[in-house]
Design a protein around this motif. Structure first.
Motif, PDB file in Angstrom:
ATOM      1  N   LEU A  51       0.911  -1.878   0.058  1.00 56.40           N
ATOM      2  CA  LEU A  51       0.037  -0.110   0.665  1.00 56.40           C
ATOM      3  C   LEU A  51       1.181   1.340   0.349  1.00 56.40           C
ATOM      4  CD1 LEU A  51      -2.318   1.270   0.147  1.00 56.40           C
ATOM      5  CD2 LEU A  51      -2.427   1.245   3.088  1.00 56.40           C
ATOM      6  N   ILE A  52       0.824   2.054  -1.011  1.00 56.77           N
ATOM      7  CA  ILE A  52       1.487   3.755  -0.716  1.00 56.77           C
ATOM      8  C   ILE A  52       0.826   4.193  -0.140  1.00 56.77           C
ATOM      9  CG2 ILE A  52       2.421   5.142  -2.409  1.00 56.77           C
ATOM     10  CD1 ILE A  52       3.617   2.002  -3.024  1.00 56.77           C
ATOM     11  N   LEU A  53       1.797   5.017   0.972  1.00 54.35           N
ATOM     12  CA  LEU A  53       1.003   5.879   1.232  1.00 54.35           C
ATOM     13  C   LEU A  53       1.154   7.253   1.290  1.00 54.35           C
ATOM     14  CD1 LEU A  53      -0.932   6.641   4.427  1.00 54.35           C
ATOM     15  CD2 LEU A  53       0.780   5.719   5.895  1.00 54.35           C
ATOM     16  N   GLY A  54       0.977   8.496   0.834  1.00 58.01           N
ATOM     17  CA  GLY A  54       1.158   9.781   0.421  1.00 58.01           C
ATOM     18  C   GLY A  54       0.789  10.356   2.082  1.00 58.01           C
ATOM     19  N   GLY A  55       0.815  11.603   1.940  1.00 59.82           N
ATOM     20  CA  GLY A  55      -0.450  12.496   3.697  1.00 59.82           C
ATOM     21  C   GLY A  55      -1.286  11.462   4.156  1.00 59.82           C
ATOM     22  N   GLY A  56      -1.713  10.542   3.783  1.00 56.55           N
ATOM     23  CA  GLY A  56      -2.720   9.435   4.298  1.00 56.55           C
ATOM     24  C   GLY A  56      -4.139  10.492   4.783  1.00 56.55           C
ATOM     25  N   SER A  57      -4.416  11.714   3.798  1.00 57.26           N
ATOM     26  CA  SER A  57      -5.396  12.189   3.718  1.00 57.26           C
ATOM     27  C   SER A  57      -6.687  11.548   2.867  1.00 57.26           C
ATOM     28  CB  SER A  57      -5.109  13.854   3.722  1.00 57.26           C
ATOM     29  OG  SER A  57      -5.063  13.510   2.011  1.00 57.26           O
ATOM     30  N   ASN A  58      -7.048  10.262   2.508  1.00 60.07           N
ATOM     31  CA  ASN A  58      -7.658  10.214   1.842  1.00 60.07           C
ATOM     32  C   ASN A  58      -8.400   8.592   2.312  1.00 60.07           C
ATOM     33  OD1 ASN A  58      -9.982  10.694   0.247  1.00 60.07           O
ATOM     34  ND2 ASN A  58      -9.297   9.762  -1.545  1.00 60.07           N
ATOM     35  N   TYR A 166     -13.174  12.654 -12.837  1.00 58.21           N
ATOM     36  CA  TYR A 166     -13.001  13.779 -11.537  1.00 58.21           C
ATOM     37  C   TYR A 166     -12.576  12.971 -10.448  1.00 58.21           C
ATOM     38  CZ  TYR A 166     -16.393  15.023  -7.858  1.00 58.21           C
ATOM     39  OH  TYR A 166     -17.423  14.975  -6.755  1.00 58.21           O
ATOM     40  N   ARG A 167     -12.018  12.999  -9.236  1.00 53.74           N
ATOM     41  CA  ARG A 167     -11.750  12.574  -8.711  1.00 53.74           C
ATOM     42  C   ARG A 167     -10.883  11.334  -8.896  1.00 53.74           C
ATOM     43  NH1 ARG A 167     -12.145  16.902  -7.333  1.00 53.74           N
ATOM     44  NH2 ARG A 167     -13.086  17.658  -4.989  1.00 53.74           N
ATOM     45  N   ASN A 168     -10.209  10.757  -9.523  1.00 56.55           N
ATOM     46  CA  ASN A 168     -10.632   9.564 -10.160  1.00 56.55           C
ATOM     47  C   ASN A 168      -9.300   9.389 -11.128  1.00 56.55           C
ATOM     48  OD1 ASN A 168      -9.548   6.666 -10.250  1.00 56.55           O
ATOM     49  ND2 ASN A 168     -12.081   6.541 -10.656  1.00 56.55           N
ATOM     50  N   SER A 169      -7.708   8.561 -10.963  1.00 55.35           N
ATOM     51  CA  SER A 169      -7.460   8.261 -12.111  1.00 55.35           C
ATOM     52  C   SER A 169      -6.453   6.833 -12.550  1.00 55.35           C
ATOM     53  CB  SER A 169      -5.406   8.779 -11.723  1.00 55.35           C
ATOM     54  OG  SER A 169      -5.056   8.377 -10.990  1.00 55.35           O
ATOM     55  N   ILE A 170      -6.104   6.548 -12.997  1.00 55.12           N
ATOM     56  CA  ILE A 170      -5.419   4.890 -13.584  1.00 55.12           C
ATOM     57  C   ILE A 170      -4.701   4.428 -12.547  1.00 55.12           C
ATOM     58  CG2 ILE A 170      -2.982   6.073 -14.456  1.00 55.12           C
ATOM     59  CD1 ILE A 170      -3.647   3.343 -16.274  1.00 55.12           C
ATOM     60  N   PHE A 171      -3.316   5.587 -11.851  1.00 58.37           N
ATOM     61  CA  PHE A 171      -2.849   5.367 -10.027  1.00 58.37           C
ATOM     62  C   PHE A 171      -4.244   4.681  -9.782  1.00 58.37           C
ATOM     63  CE2 PHE A 171      -1.254   8.714 -12.967  1.00 58.37           C
ATOM     64  CZ  PHE A 171       0.110   7.853 -13.386  1.00 58.37           C
ATOM     65  N   VAL A 178       3.784   3.087  -8.394  1.00 63.04           N
ATOM     66  CA  VAL A 178       3.995   4.398  -7.151  1.00 63.04           C
ATOM     67  C   VAL A 178       4.524   5.065  -7.380  1.00 63.04           C
ATOM     68  CG1 VAL A 178       5.824   2.999  -5.980  1.00 63.04           C
ATOM     69  CG2 VAL A 178       5.911   5.174  -4.774  1.00 63.04           C
ATOM     70  N   VAL A 179       3.586   6.645  -7.515  1.00 59.27           N
ATOM     71  CA  VAL A 179       4.011   7.715  -7.956  1.00 59.27           C
ATOM     72  C   VAL A 179       5.042   7.988  -7.463  1.00 59.27           C
ATOM     73  CG1 VAL A 179       3.253   9.796  -8.508  1.00 59.27           C
ATOM     74  CG2 VAL A 179       1.617   8.173  -8.912  1.00 59.27           C
ATOM     75  N   THR A 180       5.764   8.699  -8.114  1.00 57.82           N
ATOM     76  CA  THR A 180       7.270   9.202  -7.919  1.00 57.82           C
ATOM     77  C   THR A 180       7.553  10.830  -8.075  1.00 57.82           C
ATOM     78  OG1 THR A 180       8.927   8.304 -10.042  1.00 57.82           O
ATOM     79  CG2 THR A 180       9.206   7.532  -7.525  1.00 57.82           C
ATOM     80  N   SER A 181       7.525  11.039  -9.260  1.00 60.23           N
ATOM     81  CA  SER A 181       7.458  12.541  -9.536  1.00 60.23           C
ATOM     82  C   SER A 181       6.568  13.588 -10.564  1.00 60.23           C
ATOM     83  CB  SER A 181       9.291  13.369 -10.093  1.00 60.23           C
ATOM     84  OG  SER A 181       8.941  12.648 -11.181  1.00 60.23           O
TER      85      SER A 181
END
Ligand code: EPU
Length: 343
Positions: A51-58, A166-171, A178-181
């Protein structure tokens, strides 16, 4: 495992904005792209989900994650190209979104101001295609770099390949990257977007409007409507705003003349604010008091954040989420889709 800096049985209560008791069997902070291959091999050898976590805001976690959580901490910002009219800005996915917005304004790269104060990282912003006040991130995306969780290979996605909706993407829909940049294409000339009603007050400004002023107004509006996630557990809007056919929208508006309705330019559908539907549903007063933010019914909250949060709170929150869905479905014949991810 030691070389890879992987930790075992780690609490993630402070690493996501809902503030729920949450643990992961394995956890690591991603600080360099070079770690990725080793981490994916580790997960593969142990047959662990990742599981890839960013800021965990969603996210709304309900139980211990039985795999490897990788929190993206990659940092870096670099202007890689400049012309008279635009800048291409490369940003690492672990950068804080709001800090980036303020920095772009200061450095005269424009476009992101309406998305001020959205919590989370740049990577999370892309995955979810964040948006606010009639602007979303997709329109600034030049390309996105990500690694496949299956093969470990790097791929550069053009904006079209990201399949933004709207609020979605392939990722978000495939969970395989894992998006890096990200490379953002930002304008050198500031063009305000003031179509959202509460921002229209800025139109009457006598002097020339600046990006900083728009950003300030957005921050003011958000502070007045949304809870401060540092104090109250939340993941922002819990459900996506439903889009229904115009015929259905007209039928509902006959029954509920005060129901707000938005027509999206060029679309055959109408948008009904999920907040209004929840506010006017038959959800019990008890549930409302405990789980809904008093100023905005679309925001589900954990008021116990920072205190002694019960271990069952996540599961009880999901039960209320399901109750809201069923009440809105019974009352209005509309299915609400969570935009927050439930684990
Ligand atoms: N409304 C109610 N009752 C409520 C809440 C809202 O009737 O309790 C009605 C009001 O008529 C209001 C309308 O809903 O005018 C729209 O509310 P608001 O402007 O707060 O926006 P929203 O549709 O609830 C969306 C995004 C927000 C974004 C705002 C502003 C989604 C799911 N949410 O919310 O994004 O900040 O517009 O652009 O699209 C997020 O995604 O986490 C988020 C906060």
């Amino acid at each position: 495992m030691k070389d890879l800096a992987i930790q075992k049985n780690v609490s993630l209560q402070d690493r996501h904005t809902f503030g729920l008791p949450w643990k992961s069997r394995f956890f690591v902070e991603l600080e360099k792209e070079e770690q990725i291959a080793g981490l994916l091999n580790f997960a593969k050898s142990k047959e662990l989900p990742v599981l890839i976590l960013g800021g965990g805001s969603n996210m709304l976690p309900t139980e211990t994650y039985k795999g490897l959580v990788i929190q993206n901490k990659l940092t870096g910002r670099e202007v890689i190209k400049e012309t008279k009219t635009f800048s291409l800005l490369q940003v690492a996915a672990g950068e804080d979104w709001h800090k980036l917005v303020l920095w772009t304004i200061k450095n005269e790269m424009f476009g992101l101001e309406n998305m001020s104060l959205i919590p989370g990282t740049v990577g999370g912003a892309v995955v979810q295609n964040i948006g606010a006040y009639d602007v979303d991130i997709q329109r600034f995306i030049y390309s996105v770099t990500a690694y496949s969780l299956n093969t470990g290979k790097k791929k550069v996605f053009t904006r079209d390949e990201c399949k933004f909706e709207y609020r979605n993407s392939i990722f978000k829909s495939s969970d395989l990257w894992v998006v890096t940049s990200v490379i953002l294409k930002l304008s050198k000339k500031f063009k305000p977007v003031l179509t959202y009603k509460p921002l229209q007050i800025l139109q009457s400004s006598t002097s020339e409007l600046t990006a900083k002023e728009v950003s300030r107004e957005v921050i003011k509006i958000r502070r007045s409507k949304l809870p401060d996630w540092n104090r109250v557990g939340t993941a922002g809007s819990f459900f996506a705003n439903p889009r229904v056919s115009k015929t259905k929208a007209r039928r509902l508006q006959k029954l509920y003349p005060e129901m707000p309705l938005f027509y999206n330019y060029g679309s055959t559908k109408a948008t009904i604010p999920a907040g209004w539907l929840i506010e006017h549903s038959s959800l019990s007063e008890k549930n409302r008091k405990e789980f809904l933010y008093h100023k905005h019914a679309l925001i589900i909250v954990n008021k116990e954040k920072g205190g002694d949060v019960s271990i069952t709170k996540g599961k009880r929150t999901v039960a209320v989420v399901e109750r809201i869905q069923s009440k809105v479905s019974q009352g209005f014949g509309i299915d609400l889709r969570p935009e927050v991810r439930i684990f």
